[in-house]
Design a protein around this motif. Sequence first.
Motif, PDB file in Angstrom:
ATOM      1  N   UNK A  17       0.830  -1.202   0.000  1.00  0.00           N
ATOM      2  CA  UNK A  17       0.000   0.000   0.000  1.00  0.00           C
ATOM      3  C   UNK A  17       0.868   1.256   0.000  1.00  0.00           C
ATOM      4  N   UNK A  18       0.306   2.307  -0.536  1.00  0.00           N
ATOM      5  CA  UNK A  18       0.918   3.630  -0.486  1.00  0.00           C
ATOM      6  C   UNK A  18      -0.188   4.658  -0.373  1.00  0.00           C
ATOM      7  N   UNK A  19       0.151   5.812   0.190  1.00  0.00           N
ATOM      8  CA  UNK A  19      -0.767   6.935   0.181  1.00  0.00           C
ATOM      9  C   UNK A  19      -0.089   8.115  -0.485  1.00  0.00           C
ATOM     10  N   UNK A  20      -0.677   8.574  -1.551  1.00  0.00           N
ATOM     11  CA  UNK A  20      -0.191   9.764  -2.233  1.00  0.00           C
ATOM     12  C   UNK A  20      -0.925  10.994  -1.710  1.00  0.00           C
ATOM     13  N   UNK A  21      -0.198  12.101  -1.670  1.00  0.00           N
ATOM     14  CA  UNK A  21      -0.797  13.372  -1.276  1.00  0.00           C
ATOM     15  C   UNK A  21      -0.538  14.410  -2.360  1.00  0.00           C
ATOM     16  N   UNK A  22      -1.422  15.371  -2.442  1.00  0.00           N
ATOM     17  CA  UNK A  22      -1.261  16.472  -3.387  1.00  0.00           C
ATOM     18  C   UNK A  22      -1.633  17.761  -2.655  1.00  0.00           C
ATOM     19  N   UNK A  23      -0.641  18.580  -2.395  1.00  0.00           N
ATOM     20  CA  UNK A  23      -0.867  19.855  -1.719  1.00  0.00           C
ATOM     21  C   UNK A  23      -1.163  20.929  -2.753  1.00  0.00           C
ATOM     22  N   UNK A  24      -2.300  21.568  -2.588  1.00  0.00           N
ATOM     23  CA  UNK A  24      -2.749  22.573  -3.550  1.00  0.00           C
ATOM     24  C   UNK A  24      -2.634  23.976  -2.975  1.00  0.00           C
ATOM     25  N   UNK A  25      -2.331  24.919  -3.831  1.00  0.00           N
ATOM     26  CA  UNK A  25      -2.273  26.317  -3.411  1.00  0.00           C
ATOM     27  C   UNK A  25      -2.519  27.216  -4.618  1.00  0.00           C
ATOM     28  N   UNK A  26      -2.850  28.468  -4.333  1.00  0.00           N
ATOM     29  CA  UNK A  26      -3.023  29.443  -5.400  1.00  0.00           C
ATOM     30  C   UNK A  26      -4.423  29.519  -5.973  1.00  0.00           C
ATOM     31  N   UNK A  27      -5.348  28.736  -5.430  1.00  0.00           N
ATOM     32  CA  UNK A  27      -6.735  28.800  -5.860  1.00  0.00           C
ATOM     33  C   UNK A  27      -7.602  28.284  -4.717  1.00  0.00           C
TER      34      UNK A  27
END
Length: 125
Positions: A17-27
Amino acid sequence: EVQLVESGGGLVQPGGSLRLSCAASGFTFSSYAMSWVRQAPGKGLEWVSGINSGGGRIKYADSVKGRFTISRDNAKNTLYLHMNSLKPEDAAVYYCARYEEISPVDYASAEYSYWGQGTQVTVSS
């Protein structure tokens, strides 16, 4: 400036298993549907999953249904992809992407306006 920054990729054994993350900014992250898309070596882009702004409408590609879970934390401006029972064919660069529309009807075919740089997932024993 819109930024999408993925993390969490790596090498995992088949079945892992893996957990991916995506940090968003600017909107305003909480206003937009988001997606995960992957690209395996030598292959084209493959849509993996989409989630609406509130997290209540979710779709998956058949190839990952039952094994992957998309989620989001709007308070943290972060998109996630929990990947279980990983197979060698899941190996790819995984990208998070913001849809061009706030609420697309068809997640699999909708266009994107922003992409992250991608994170590599390798599934191998």
